[in-house]
Scaffold this motif. Structure first.
Motif, mmCIF file in Angstrom:
data_model
loop_
_atom_site.group_PDB
_atom_site.id
_atom_site.type_symbol
_atom_site.label_atom_id
_atom_site.label_comp_id
_atom_site.label_asym_id
_atom_site.label_seq_id
_atom_site.Cartn_x
_atom_site.Cartn_y
_atom_site.Cartn_z
ATOM 1 N N GLU A 125 40.216 41.918 49.130
ATOM 2 C CA GLU A 125 39.161 41.076 49.696
ATOM 3 C C GLU A 125 37.820 41.370 49.028
ATOM 4 O O GLU A 125 37.012 40.460 48.797
ATOM 5 N N ALA A 126 37.574 42.646 48.717
ATOM 6 C CA ALA A 126 36.314 43.012 48.057
ATOM 7 C C ALA A 126 36.249 42.443 46.647
ATOM 8 O O ALA A 126 35.192 41.972 46.204
ATOM 9 N N VAL A 127 37.368 42.470 45.928
ATOM 10 C CA VAL A 127 37.396 41.887 44.585
ATOM 11 C C VAL A 127 37.090 40.400 44.652
ATOM 12 O O VAL A 127 36.328 39.856 43.844
ATOM 13 N N SER A 128 37.672 39.725 45.646
ATOM 14 C CA SER A 128 37.420 38.297 45.815
ATOM 15 C C SER A 128 35.962 38.040 46.185
ATOM 16 O O SER A 128 35.338 37.098 45.701
ATOM 17 N N LYS A 129 35.403 38.895 47.022
ATOM 18 C CA LYS A 129 34.026 38.706 47.495
ATOM 19 C C LYS A 129 33.002 38.985 46.396
ATOM 20 O O LYS A 129 32.054 38.214 46.203
ATOM 21 N N TYR A 130 33.191 40.089 45.674
ATOM 22 C CA TYR A 130 32.190 40.524 44.704
ATOM 23 C C TYR A 130 32.463 40.040 43.275
ATOM 24 O O TYR A 130 31.618 40.202 42.401
ATOM 25 N N GLY A 131 33.654 39.499 43.045
ATOM 26 C CA GLY A 131 33.921 38.853 41.770
ATOM 27 C C GLY A 131 34.513 39.712 40.676
ATOM 28 O O GLY A 131 34.864 39.197 39.609
ATOM 29 N N SER A 132 34.632 41.011 40.900
ATOM 30 C CA SER A 132 35.237 41.877 39.881
ATOM 31 C C SER A 132 35.690 43.179 40.524
ATOM 32 O O SER A 132 35.175 43.576 41.572
ATOM 33 N N GLU A 133 36.624 43.858 39.860
ATOM 34 C CA GLU A 133 37.102 45.145 40.364
ATOM 35 C C GLU A 133 36.014 46.207 40.278
ATOM 36 O O GLU A 133 35.901 47.063 41.162
ATOM 37 N N ASP A 134 35.201 46.151 39.228
ATOM 38 C CA ASP A 134 34.137 47.144 39.061
ATOM 39 C C ASP A 134 33.118 47.057 40.193
ATOM 40 O O ASP A 134 32.672 48.084 40.728
ATOM 41 N N GLU A 135 32.732 45.842 40.548
ATOM 42 C CA GLU A 135 31.747 45.677 41.620
ATOM 43 C C GLU A 135 32.366 46.014 42.972
ATOM 44 O O GLU A 135 31.719 46.630 43.832
ATOM 45 N N ALA A 136 33.615 45.627 43.162
ATOM 46 C CA ALA A 136 34.294 45.935 44.427
ATOM 47 C C ALA A 136 34.409 47.440 44.639
ATOM 48 O O ALA A 136 34.344 47.927 45.778
ATOM 49 N N ALA A 137 34.565 48.198 43.541
ATOM 50 C CA ALA A 137 34.721 49.645 43.648
ATOM 51 C C ALA A 137 33.484 50.333 44.206
ATOM 52 O O ALA A 137 33.562 51.482 44.666
ATOM 53 N N ARG A 138 32.345 49.640 44.190
ATOM 54 C CA ARG A 138 31.126 50.208 44.774
ATOM 55 C C ARG A 138 31.180 50.230 46.293
ATOM 56 O O ARG A 138 30.362 50.900 46.939
ATOM 57 N N TRP A 139 32.166 49.523 46.863
ATOM 58 C CA TRP A 139 32.241 49.393 48.322
ATOM 59 C C TRP A 139 33.593 49.800 48.898
ATOM 60 O O TRP A 139 33.656 50.264 50.039
ATOM 61 N N VAL A 140 34.646 49.620 48.144
ATOM 62 C CA VAL A 140 35.987 49.900 48.664
ATOM 63 C C VAL A 140 36.789 50.687 47.632
ATOM 64 O O VAL A 140 36.903 50.265 46.475
ATOM 65 N N ALA A 141 37.351 51.819 48.067
ATOM 66 C CA ALA A 141 38.168 52.642 47.182
ATOM 67 C C ALA A 141 39.619 52.182 47.219
ATOM 68 O O ALA A 141 40.018 51.377 48.067
ATOM 69 N N THR A 142 40.402 52.696 46.305
ATOM 70 C CA THR A 142 41.833 52.406 46.315
ATOM 71 C C THR A 142 42.505 53.218 47.416
ATOM 72 O O THR A 142 41.939 54.190 47.943
ATOM 73 N N ALA A 143 43.727 52.846 47.739
ATOM 74 C CA ALA A 143 44.473 53.579 48.766
ATOM 75 C C ALA A 143 44.721 55.025 48.343
ATOM 76 O O ALA A 143 44.821 55.920 49.178
#
Length: 211
Positions: A125-143
């Protein structure tokens, strides 16, 4: 009327039969080739990382995965998001919450322990919201790296509680870890004597998350 000689009629019938047989053979070859391609495509799709991630948890995550219903506090043992927290972290939070209650502050929980499936959904969901895996990683970590999956983090609800923790949390070893997440607290027992360590700008600067 001109009649076709018997030999010619026999030859024509043989030719037609050969053509029909040849056509059937061609159709059989085409059908077999298409079947192989579909099988290979299906096999390739089945083992792709994206499909593996999607198939991890087909149903919508619920309380058993760590989803927190509205209004839950740090004392609500009935929900896995609280019950599955690290015991020392939970104890520290409840001590802090008990003292904060004297100031009229209640510790609501937005998120605590999470299952790997729930964490992966939040990441997608974070990747979809922020548009990239790099940006999503600033908010959500991997399992594999999230302290929520290991039960070592609590996202505290409501600003009055986070403000109280910002001022008093170190007394209980409770520290804000990321500057961009004022709600995210973890246990750092050394903070009781030495104050909380310097915050990371966001999870991408945390060596644990970079593993």
């Amino acid at each position: 009327m001109t009649r076709t000689p018997p030999l010619a009629r026999t030859t024509n019938r043989r030719i037609r039969r050969l053509l029909v047989v040849a056509l059937l053979v061609v159709l059989a070859v085409i059908t077999a080739a298409l079947g192989c391609q579909m099988s290979e495509s299906s096999s390739s799709s089945a083992v792709s990382p994206l499909n593996t991630l999607r198939s991890e948890h087909r149903g919508k995550p619920g309380e058993a995965d760590g989803v927190v219903p509205d209004g839950m506090t740090i004392f609500d043992d009935a929900i896995p998001a609280v019950a599955n927290l690290d015991p020392d972290l939970l104890k520290a939070f409840r001590q802090a919450a008990t003292d904060a209650a004297h100031d009229g502050i209640e510790f609501y929980v937005n998120s605590g322990w999470r299952s790997p499936e729930y964490q992966n959904q939040l990441l997608r969901e974070a990747v979809s919201k922020y548009g990239s895996e790099d940006e999503a990683a600033r908010w959500v970590a991997t399992a594999a790296t999230s302290p929520h999956v290991s039960g070592d983090a609590v996202d505290v609800g409501r600003s009055d509680a986070t403000e109280w923790l910002s001022e008093h949390g170190a007394e209980y070893g409770l520290c804000q870890i990321y500057r961009n997440e004022p709600w995210h607290y973890e246990l750092r027992t050394n903070a009781i004597d030495r104050d909380c360590p310097r915050m990371y700008a966001d999870p991408t600067h945390d060596p644990r998350i970079q593993q």
